[in-house]
Motif scaffolding. Sequence first.
Motif, short mmCIF file in Angstrom:
data_model
loop_
_atom_site.label_atom_id
_atom_site.label_comp_id
_atom_site.label_asym_id
_atom_site.label_seq_id
_atom_site.Cartn_x
_atom_site.Cartn_y
_atom_site.Cartn_z
N LEU A 89 0.83 -1.21 0.00
CA LEU A 89 0.00 0.00 0.00
C LEU A 89 0.87 1.26 0.00
N VAL A 90 1.81 1.34 0.94
CA VAL A 90 2.65 2.53 1.07
C VAL A 90 3.49 2.73 -0.19
N ALA A 91 4.07 1.65 -0.71
CA ALA A 91 4.92 1.77 -1.89
C ALA A 91 4.12 2.25 -3.10
N ALA A 92 2.93 1.66 -3.30
CA ALA A 92 2.10 2.06 -4.44
C ALA A 92 1.63 3.50 -4.30
N ALA A 93 1.28 3.90 -3.09
CA ALA A 93 0.76 5.26 -2.86
C ALA A 93 1.82 6.30 -3.17
N PHE A 94 3.03 6.13 -2.63
CA PHE A 94 4.07 7.13 -2.84
C PHE A 94 4.60 7.10 -4.28
N ALA A 95 4.65 5.92 -4.88
CA ALA A 95 5.08 5.86 -6.28
C ALA A 95 4.09 6.58 -7.18
N MET A 96 2.80 6.36 -6.94
CA MET A 96 1.79 7.01 -7.77
C MET A 96 1.76 8.51 -7.50
N LEU A 97 2.06 8.91 -6.27
CA LEU A 97 2.11 10.33 -5.95
C LEU A 97 3.20 11.02 -6.75
N ILE A 98 4.40 10.44 -6.79
CA ILE A 98 5.51 11.04 -7.54
C ILE A 98 5.17 11.12 -9.03
N LEU A 99 4.62 10.02 -9.56
CA LEU A 99 4.26 10.02 -10.98
C LEU A 99 3.18 11.08 -11.26
N LYS A 130 -7.69 7.49 -11.30
CA LYS A 130 -8.34 7.21 -10.03
C LYS A 130 -9.64 6.44 -10.23
N VAL A 131 -10.40 6.80 -11.25
CA VAL A 131 -11.65 6.09 -11.56
C VAL A 131 -11.36 4.64 -11.90
N THR A 132 -10.31 4.40 -12.67
CA THR A 132 -9.93 3.03 -13.02
C THR A 132 -9.59 2.22 -11.78
N ALA A 133 -8.82 2.82 -10.88
CA ALA A 133 -8.48 2.14 -9.63
C ALA A 133 -9.75 1.85 -8.82
N LEU A 134 -10.69 2.77 -8.83
CA LEU A 134 -11.94 2.57 -8.09
C LEU A 134 -12.76 1.44 -8.69
N ILE A 135 -12.79 1.36 -10.02
CA ILE A 135 -13.53 0.26 -10.67
C ILE A 135 -12.91 -1.08 -10.32
N VAL A 136 -11.59 -1.14 -10.34
CA VAL A 136 -10.91 -2.39 -9.97
C VAL A 136 -11.22 -2.76 -8.53
N ILE A 180 -5.79 -11.53 -2.43
CA ILE A 180 -6.78 -10.49 -2.72
C ILE A 180 -6.49 -9.22 -1.93
N VAL A 181 -6.11 -9.36 -0.66
CA VAL A 181 -5.84 -8.19 0.18
C VAL A 181 -4.66 -7.40 -0.36
N VAL A 182 -3.60 -8.07 -0.74
CA VAL A 182 -2.43 -7.37 -1.25
C VAL A 182 -2.77 -6.61 -2.53
N VAL A 183 -3.49 -7.26 -3.44
CA VAL A 183 -3.87 -6.59 -4.69
C VAL A 183 -4.77 -5.39 -4.39
N GLU A 184 -5.72 -5.59 -3.48
CA GLU A 184 -6.63 -4.48 -3.16
C GLU A 184 -5.88 -3.33 -2.53
N LEU A 185 -4.96 -3.60 -1.64
CA LEU A 185 -4.18 -2.54 -1.01
C LEU A 185 -3.32 -1.81 -2.03
N VAL A 186 -2.80 -2.52 -3.02
CA VAL A 186 -2.01 -1.86 -4.06
C VAL A 186 -2.87 -0.84 -4.81
N PHE A 187 -4.07 -1.25 -5.21
CA PHE A 187 -4.93 -0.33 -5.95
C PHE A 187 -5.45 0.79 -5.04
N GLY A 192 -3.60 2.06 -2.75
CA GLY A 192 -2.44 2.95 -2.74
C GLY A 192 -2.39 3.81 -4.00
N VAL A 193 -2.70 3.21 -5.14
CA VAL A 193 -2.74 3.98 -6.39
C VAL A 193 -3.77 5.09 -6.30
N ALA A 194 -4.96 4.75 -5.81
CA ALA A 194 -6.02 5.76 -5.68
C ALA A 194 -5.63 6.85 -4.69
#
Length: 646
Positions: free
Chosen positions: A7-17, A262-268, A296-303, A305-307
Amino acid sequence: MAGPAALVAAAFAMLILGLEYGGGATALLLADPGPLVRFGLPMATLAVNLSASLAIGALFLAVFVLRSSKPEFNRALDIAAAGAALLTVFSAITGFLSFLNVTSSSASLDSKFGQILGQFLIAVPLGQAWLETTLLAAAVTVLCFAVRNVTMLAFVGVLAVLTLVPMAQQGHAAGTDGHDAAITALFLHILFAAVWLGGLLVLALLSKQLDNSRLLEVVQRYSGVALVCFVVVAASGYVSAELRIGSLDRLLTPYGILVLVKVTALIVLGLIGAMYRNLLIRRLADGAGRRIFWRIVVVELVFMGVASGTAVALARTATPIPEVLPSTPTPAQILTGSAVPPELTFGNFFTQWNFDLLWILVCGFGIFFYLAGVVRLRRRGDSWPIHRTILWVAGMLLLLFVTNGFMNVYEKYLFSVHMMGHMILAMMIPILLVSAGPVTLAMRAINKRSDGSRGGREWILLAVHSRIGNFLSNPIVAGVLFATSLLTFYYTPLFRWATVDHIGHEWMIVHFLIVGYLFAQALIGVDPVAFTLPYPFRLVLLLATMAFHAFFGLTLMTGTGLLLADWYGAMGRAWGTSAISDQQTGGGIAWSIGEIPTLILAIVVAIQWGRSDTKETKRLDRNADRTHDAELNEYNAMLERLDRTR
C-alpha cells in the motif's frame, strides 16, 4: 506486512508520478518555496491521509466488528493509537510545510520567523485547520491508550472523524461557486475512503490473530461496510470531479487524466469487492481461504495505494476550471459564494434545485435499508404493515426535497423559505418517520450477534435504553426541547452559524429532525420507549407546545427588528418584498403552516386513544368471560358486606 508495505509503496510511487505528470511539483517562476516543500508537502499530506485511515479504520473495527474480550480488540486499539500518533506528527509537519509554501520563506530559528509562524497557525484559516487537526489527533492518541470501554470508544471514533473536518474545509476556495457542495463531497470522500482503506489495512494486520471461522465473520462484516463505502466514495468523487472539470472535453487535460486513473483504480476495487462475496467468503467458509485472502488483500491494497497517491497528486494539480473569485462580486456572492437565484415563482418550486450529496445519500440509504428490512421479514414469513413502509418512503422523499429542492436554493436569501423548511423538517417529516416504526423494524430485521461484539442492533438497543436516551424520550423533556429550541436557535449566535457556515447549516437540519422526531415519538410513536403519557395529557402537551409555537410566529409577524440584518438585509435582491416583510411572512408561515401538523398530530392521538379504549374494553370483556365476571361478583359481594355492617 506485505499488504501494508505494498500500500505505502504504491501510494508514494503514484504520488511522484502524478506530481510529475500533472505539474504539481513544478518549480514556480516567482516565489518558489523550493523542492523540499514542493515534494515534501504532498508527501506529508499523503502520510496524513494514510495515518487518519489507520486510526479511523482501527476504531471502526473495534467498535462495530471485534470482540472486546479478545486480544484482537486491544491489538486494534494499539493500531488506532499508532495511527493517531502518526497523524499528529504528519499533521504538524504538513502545517509547517504549508506555511513555508504560502510564505515562500525558509525555515529559521529567529524570533521573527516564529512570530510569523504563530500568526499563520492562529489567524490564517489554512494554518488554523492544520493546528486543529494536530490537536485533535493528539487527543485521539491519548484516548486510544486510556479508553477500553466500547461505548466510550464510539465517542473517541467521532473525535477521530472530526480530525477530517478542517482538511475538508480547505478543499475548495471559499467564495467560489460550488463551495458548499465541494466541502460536503470532500468530507464524505475522505471519511468513507478512510473507513474502507483503514478497515482493510487493520484487517490485514489482525488476520494472524484470527482463526478461519473468526476471520470469516470479520470479513463478512467488513465486506458489507466496504460496499457502502464504495458507493459513497464513487458518488462523492463524481461530484468533486464534476465541480472541477465541468465537461467531458476537459478529461484530456492532465487533471482529467489523473481523474481517469483514479476512476480506473476505483472500478478495480469494486470488482475486488465483488470477489469478496463471490469467492473469498465462500472459500473461507470451506476452511481453505487463507492464501487467497492474502492475495486479494495485497492486490486491493495496491490499488488503494494507487487511488490514494493519485488523490493527493490531484489536489496539487491545476484544475481545468480555475477556482477564482469574481473580479466585481455582488453582495450575494460575497456573502454566499453564489449569485442571487431568479425570482421565486410557482414554477421554480419544482425546477430550482441545489443538490446536497449528504442528504441524497442519507435518504437513499434510508429507503434502501428500510425496504431491505421489510423484505427480510417477509422472506422468513413475518408481516410488516404496508402503510408503515409507505410513510417511511414518503418521509425520506420529503426530506430529500427539502434538503435539495427549491428550499435549499432560496433559504439563504429568503427568511420565509428558511422558515418553511424549518416547519417541514421539525414537524411534518418526523410525523411520517415516527409512524413508520423504524426502531421496531430494526429490532426485528437485524440479526442479533452472539459473539460479544456490537452490531447495528446492539448499538440501537444501547442508545434507546441508555440514560440519555430515556431522558430525551421523556415526553416532558421532548416537549420542552421542541418549544425552547425556537428561542435558543433564532435568538442566539446559533442562527448566524447555521446560516453563514455550511457545517452549521447541516447541523441545523440534524437538530430540527431530532427535536421534531423526539416530540412526535412522545405523542404518536409506535416504537417502545421508557416513558409514555396518558392520552389526555398528550393532547395537553401538544396544545401547550403549539401555543408556544404560535406565539413565536406571531412575534415574528408583528416584529420590526430584522434578524441577521447584515445577511438577509444585505443580499441586494432586485425582486421580491423587503427583508423585513419577508421575515414577517416567515412568521406567518411558522404560525399558519405549523397548524397543519398540529391538527394531524391531534387526530392521530385521538385515533390511538380510541383504539386503546377499544382494546382495553375487549380485554376486560375477555377477562370477564374467562372468569365468569369474578371481579364484578367480588365487587357486588363487597357492597353486600358493607350494607350488612350498617
